[in-house]
Design a protein around this motif. Sequence first.
Motif, PDB file in Angstrom:
ATOM      1  N   ASN A  21      -4.866  -5.166  -8.257  1.00  0.00           N
ATOM      2  CA  ASN A  21      -5.221  -3.757  -8.585  1.00  0.00           C
ATOM      3  C   ASN A  21      -6.759  -3.545  -8.188  1.00  0.00           C
ATOM      4  O   ASN A  21      -7.380  -4.580  -8.173  1.00  0.00           O
ATOM      5  CB  ASN A  21      -5.030  -3.314  -9.985  1.00  0.00           C
ATOM      6  N   ARG A  22      -6.988  -2.193  -8.175  1.00  0.00           N
ATOM      7  CA  ARG A  22      -8.425  -1.758  -7.978  1.00  0.00           C
ATOM      8  C   ARG A  22      -9.416  -2.626  -7.052  1.00  0.00           C
ATOM      9  O   ARG A  22     -10.541  -3.148  -7.408  1.00  0.00           O
ATOM     10  CB  ARG A  22      -9.011  -1.822  -9.522  1.00  0.00           C
ATOM     11  N   GLU A  71      -5.419  -4.180   0.710  1.00  0.00           N
ATOM     12  CA  GLU A  71      -6.208  -2.658   0.244  1.00  0.00           C
ATOM     13  C   GLU A  71      -5.115  -1.812   0.476  1.00  0.00           C
ATOM     14  O   GLU A  71      -5.061  -0.762  -0.397  1.00  0.00           O
ATOM     15  CB  GLU A  71      -7.588  -2.775   1.011  1.00  0.00           C
ATOM     16  N   GLU A  72      -4.784  -1.318   1.783  1.00  0.00           N
ATOM     17  CA  GLU A  72      -3.590  -0.324   1.933  1.00  0.00           C
ATOM     18  C   GLU A  72      -2.366  -0.321   0.764  1.00  0.00           C
ATOM     19  O   GLU A  72      -2.011   0.870   0.387  1.00  0.00           O
ATOM     20  CB  GLU A  72      -3.473  -0.202   3.332  1.00  0.00           C
ATOM     21  N   ALA A  73      -1.906  -1.436   0.814  1.00  0.00           N
ATOM     22  CA  ALA A  73      -0.741  -1.599  -0.083  1.00  0.00           C
ATOM     23  C   ALA A  73      -1.036  -1.075  -1.657  1.00  0.00           C
ATOM     24  O   ALA A  73      -0.182  -0.496  -2.246  1.00  0.00           O
ATOM     25  CB  ALA A  73      -0.148  -3.118  -0.145  1.00  0.00           C
ATOM     26  N   GLU A  77       0.023   2.190  -4.197  1.00  0.00           N
ATOM     27  CA  GLU A  77       0.835   1.934  -5.309  1.00  0.00           C
ATOM     28  C   GLU A  77       2.079   1.001  -5.017  1.00  0.00           C
ATOM     29  O   GLU A  77       3.102   1.336  -5.844  1.00  0.00           O
ATOM     30  CB  GLU A  77       1.080   2.988  -6.246  1.00  0.00           C
ATOM     31  N   ARG A  78       1.900   0.018  -4.010  1.00  0.00           N
ATOM     32  CA  ARG A  78       3.006  -0.648  -4.129  1.00  0.00           C
ATOM     33  C   ARG A  78       2.550  -1.949  -4.882  1.00  0.00           C
ATOM     34  O   ARG A  78       1.672  -2.235  -5.250  1.00  0.00           O
ATOM     35  CB  ARG A  78       3.148  -1.347  -2.683  1.00  0.00           C
ATOM     36  N   GLU A 158      -0.152  -0.634 -14.114  1.00  0.00           N
ATOM     37  CA  GLU A 158      -1.227   0.396 -13.242  1.00  0.00           C
ATOM     38  C   GLU A 158      -0.094   0.809 -12.279  1.00  0.00           C
ATOM     39  O   GLU A 158      -0.827   1.736 -11.307  1.00  0.00           O
ATOM     40  CB  GLU A 158      -2.385  -0.332 -12.973  1.00  0.00           C
ATOM     41  N   VAL A 159       0.801   0.111 -11.743  1.00  0.00           N
ATOM     42  CA  VAL A 159       1.601   0.586 -10.446  1.00  0.00           C
ATOM     43  C   VAL A 159       3.184   0.892 -10.832  1.00  0.00           C
ATOM     44  O   VAL A 159       3.625   0.090 -11.370  1.00  0.00           O
ATOM     45  CB  VAL A 159       1.524  -0.688  -9.677  1.00  0.00           C
TER      46      VAL A 159
END
Length: 178
Positions: A21-22, A71-73, A77-78, A158-159
């Motif tokens: 995350n983050r 980062e893109e994934a 929110e994957r 968080e996802v």
Amino acid sequence: MTTSSEKSYFDLHITGLGYLNRIREVKPKKGEPFLACDIAALNGPSNAPEYRRFDVRVSGSEAQHLVRRCEEAVKAERKVLIGFRLGDLWTDIFTYSKGKNAGQQGVSLKARLLFVSWIKVDGEMVYKAEPKTTDDAASEDAPAPSSTSATEDAPAPEVAASNDAQAPAEAPALAESF
């Protein structure tokens, strides 16, 4: 007698699996910018896991490259699940500035992300590190991906993502993109 001028260290490593995350670039007032991310590590029984959040500085060029590829994934929110090895664990005490805990103190677990052994995006294996050639490689690697099958359906903190089918047993060692 020969004297050694080499420094010796006591290593404390944490191995596990968790959700990425983050992912962010941190630009401190003093010093060089660095790549950081959060890992929500799974802990406890596989049918009811708990999460331990680590705020990590990504160390090493290989680990940085792999985290940047995720980062893109993460932004989409994957569910990005990784096998990892952390080092140099320490705590950081801070004061909440907003929210329901504003004014209260909190504790953050911080560490350095040293090694990423595998990556799954939405249950699909997209990266697996090449095995080491030395005899001690088995004791240093993070848990094997096959041990994660019970946690694949665990919701990522968080996802929000739907439950996906199990990843194939034999996934490619390195996916070009994900």
